[in-house]
Design an enzyme around this catalytic site. Structure first.
Site, PDB file in Angstrom:
ATOM      1  N   ASN A  52     -62.198 -47.350  30.285  1.00  0.00           N
ATOM      2  CA  ASN A  52     -62.232 -46.022  30.899  1.00  0.00           C
ATOM      3  C   ASN A  52     -60.767 -45.808  31.507  1.00  0.00           C
ATOM      4  OD1 ASN A  52     -62.514 -44.009  32.714  1.00  0.00           O
ATOM      5  ND2 ASN A  52     -63.467 -45.182  34.478  1.00  0.00           N
ATOM      6  N   TRP A  53     -60.438 -44.662  30.570  1.00  0.00           N
ATOM      7  CA  TRP A  53     -58.873 -44.325  30.490  1.00  0.00           C
ATOM      8  C   TRP A  53     -58.606 -43.421  31.844  1.00  0.00           C
ATOM      9  CZ3 TRP A  53     -57.016 -42.388  25.075  1.00  0.00           C
ATOM     10  CH2 TRP A  53     -57.147 -43.373  24.147  1.00  0.00           C
ATOM     11  N   LYS A  54     -59.645 -43.069  32.457  1.00  0.00           N
ATOM     12  CA  LYS A  54     -59.458 -42.101  33.754  1.00  0.00           C
ATOM     13  C   LYS A  54     -58.604 -40.902  33.525  1.00  0.00           C
ATOM     14  CE  LYS A  54     -60.539 -46.405  36.491  1.00  0.00           C
ATOM     15  NZ  LYS A  54     -60.174 -47.037  37.730  1.00  0.00           N
TER      16      LYS A  54
ATOM     17  N   HIS B 106     -69.168 -43.573  38.282  1.00  0.00           N
ATOM     18  CA  HIS B 106     -67.978 -44.383  38.854  1.00  0.00           C
ATOM     19  C   HIS B 106     -67.710 -44.047  40.357  1.00  0.00           C
ATOM     20  CE1 HIS B 106     -64.054 -45.713  38.852  1.00  0.00           C
ATOM     21  NE2 HIS B 106     -64.380 -46.540  37.605  1.00  0.00           N
TER      22      HIS B 106
ATOM     23  N   GLU C 239     -65.032 -43.666  41.665  1.00  0.00           N
ATOM     24  CA  GLU C 239     -64.013 -42.482  42.078  1.00  0.00           C
ATOM     25  C   GLU C 239     -64.603 -41.410  42.022  1.00  0.00           C
ATOM     26  OE1 GLU C 239     -61.268 -43.694  38.971  1.00  0.00           O
ATOM     27  OE2 GLU C 239     -60.749 -45.581  39.959  1.00  0.00           O
TER      28      GLU C 239
ATOM     29  N   GLU D 268     -68.917 -52.590  39.602  1.00  0.00           N
ATOM     30  CA  GLU D 268     -67.506 -52.330  39.819  1.00  0.00           C
ATOM     31  C   GLU D 268     -67.487 -52.449  41.208  1.00  0.00           C
ATOM     32  OE1 GLU D 268     -65.475 -50.544  36.383  1.00  0.00           O
ATOM     33  OE2 GLU D 268     -66.099 -48.882  37.482  1.00  0.00           O
TER      34      GLU D 268
ATOM     35  N   GLY E 126     -58.315 -51.446  40.292  1.00  0.00           N
ATOM     36  CA  GLY E 126     -57.153 -51.135  40.511  1.00  0.00           C
ATOM     37  C   GLY E 126     -56.081 -51.787  41.648  1.00  0.00           C
TER      38      GLY E 126
ATOM     39  N   SER F  96     -60.174 -55.025  37.546  1.00  0.00           N
ATOM     40  CA  SER F  96     -58.990 -55.732  37.423  1.00  0.00           C
ATOM     41  C   SER F  96     -59.121 -56.707  36.555  1.00  0.00           C
ATOM     42  CB  SER F  96     -58.401 -56.362  38.796  1.00  0.00           C
ATOM     43  OG  SER F  96     -58.239 -55.275  39.612  1.00  0.00           O
TER      44      SER F  96
HETATM   45  O1  LIG Z   1     -62.668 -48.679  37.502  1.00  0.00           O
HETATM   46  C1  LIG Z   1     -62.569 -49.396  36.725  1.00  0.00           C
HETATM   47  C2  LIG Z   1     -62.884 -49.301  35.272  1.00  0.00           C
HETATM   48  O2  LIG Z   1     -63.954 -48.179  35.313  1.00  0.00           O
HETATM   49  C3  LIG Z   1     -61.566 -50.649  36.750  1.00  0.00           C
HETATM   50  O3  LIG Z   1     -60.281 -50.301  37.140  1.00  0.00           O
HETATM   51  P1  LIG Z   1     -59.369 -51.481  36.654  1.00  0.00           P
HETATM   52  O4  LIG Z   1     -59.442 -52.292  35.711  1.00  0.00           O
HETATM   53  O5  LIG Z   1     -57.907 -50.649  36.653  1.00  0.00           O
HETATM   54  O6  LIG Z   1     -59.363 -52.356  38.172  1.00  0.00           O
END
Ligand SMILES: O=C(CO)COP(=O)(O)O
Length: 249
Positions: free
Chosen positions: A9-11, A94, A96, A166, A172, A212
């Site tokens: 997931n590149w966000k 997600h 976020e 998640e 993150g 992570s």
């Molecule tokens: O939100 C994530 C994947 O959708 C996980 O993010 P990280 O791997 O940066 O913790």
């Protein structure tokens, strides 16, 4: 059949030039893997990413979509639009999106329906916050998120659903759930599905862990029986790290 999947997931990272560079590096690293490999670039780069990964063993997927077919929803993208550029899988729910864009279980249920109606596959995300885990409430929170957004579906619909646990406190932050914490929650998720849809469906659904995941911890997490892969954020932005995780299978 349950599949092993590693999805990046590149966000909101990587402009067009950076997307081209990262895809070239990823293509140089791909080899036959036990896991399906997916990347989710930002919406503006999906079409380019789709074209430049054809036959490369990498599926390009979307990070989000709207539930409506079309209409007055400024800034939004529909399932049909994604399908029209070759995108067949979408991440929904997600944390976020839930936190910063007010996505609720109710709107997510509509998005799930809209994606399934177009024959898309969904990676459906959920997970508890730190306070929930500290108060021992994590299973209630996760169970509720799953039930409210997905339990109106038919058993057959689950052929197109992948789940992604998640924990918000591990995204993150560099803080990972231990492999045991991931396994315990994944087993709970599978049992929640089994109670409603029966063992066969529950055993067939892939459940990914996200939060992570790095090359250094992927192997241990993926070794757990109910962990079928990972949804990767930060480490997906570097081709070596990402394939370090893919190759942990
Ligand atoms: O939100 C994530 C994947 O959708 C996980 O993010 P990280 O791997 O940066 O913790």
């Amino acid at each position: 059949m349950r599949k092993q999947i590693v999805a990046g997931n590149w966000k909101m990272n990587n402009d067009l030039a950076q997307t081209e560079t990262l895809i070239s590096s990823l293509k140089a690293q791909v080899k036959t893997s036990n896991a399906e490999v997916m990347i989710a670039p930002t919406a503006t780069n999906l079409w380019h990413a789709y074209n430049s990964t054809k036959n490369a063993g990498i599926e390009v997927i979307a990070q989000n979509m709207h539930f409506a077919e079309n209409g007055a929803y400024t800034g939004e993208i529909s399932a049909a639009m994604l399908k029209s550029i070759g995108i067949n899988t979408v991440i929904l729910g997600h944390s976020e999106r839930r936190e910063y864009f007010n996505e609720t279980d109710e709107t997510l249920a509509k998005k799930v329906d809209a994606a399934l109606a177009k024959g898309m596959r969904i990676i459906f995300c959920f997970g508890e916050e730190l306070a929930d885990r500290k108060s021992g409430n994590e299973e209630n929170v996760v169970g509720d998120q799953i039930k409210k957004a997905l339990f109106h579906l038919s058993a057959a619909d689950f052929q197109n659903i992948v789940l992604a646990y998640e924990p918000v406190w591990a995204i993150g932050t560099g803080e990972t759930a231990t492999a045991e914490q991931a396994q315990d929650m994944h087993a709970f998720i599978r049992k929640t599905l089994a109670d409603k849809y029966g063992n066969d469906i529950a055993e067939d659904v892939s459940i990914l862990y996200g939060g992570s995941v790095k090359p250094a911890n992927a192997e241990e997490i993926f070794s757990k029986p109910d962990v079928d892969g990972g949804l990767i954020g930060g480490a997906a932005l570097n081709a070596e790290d990402f394939f370090g995780i893919v190759n942990a299978f």
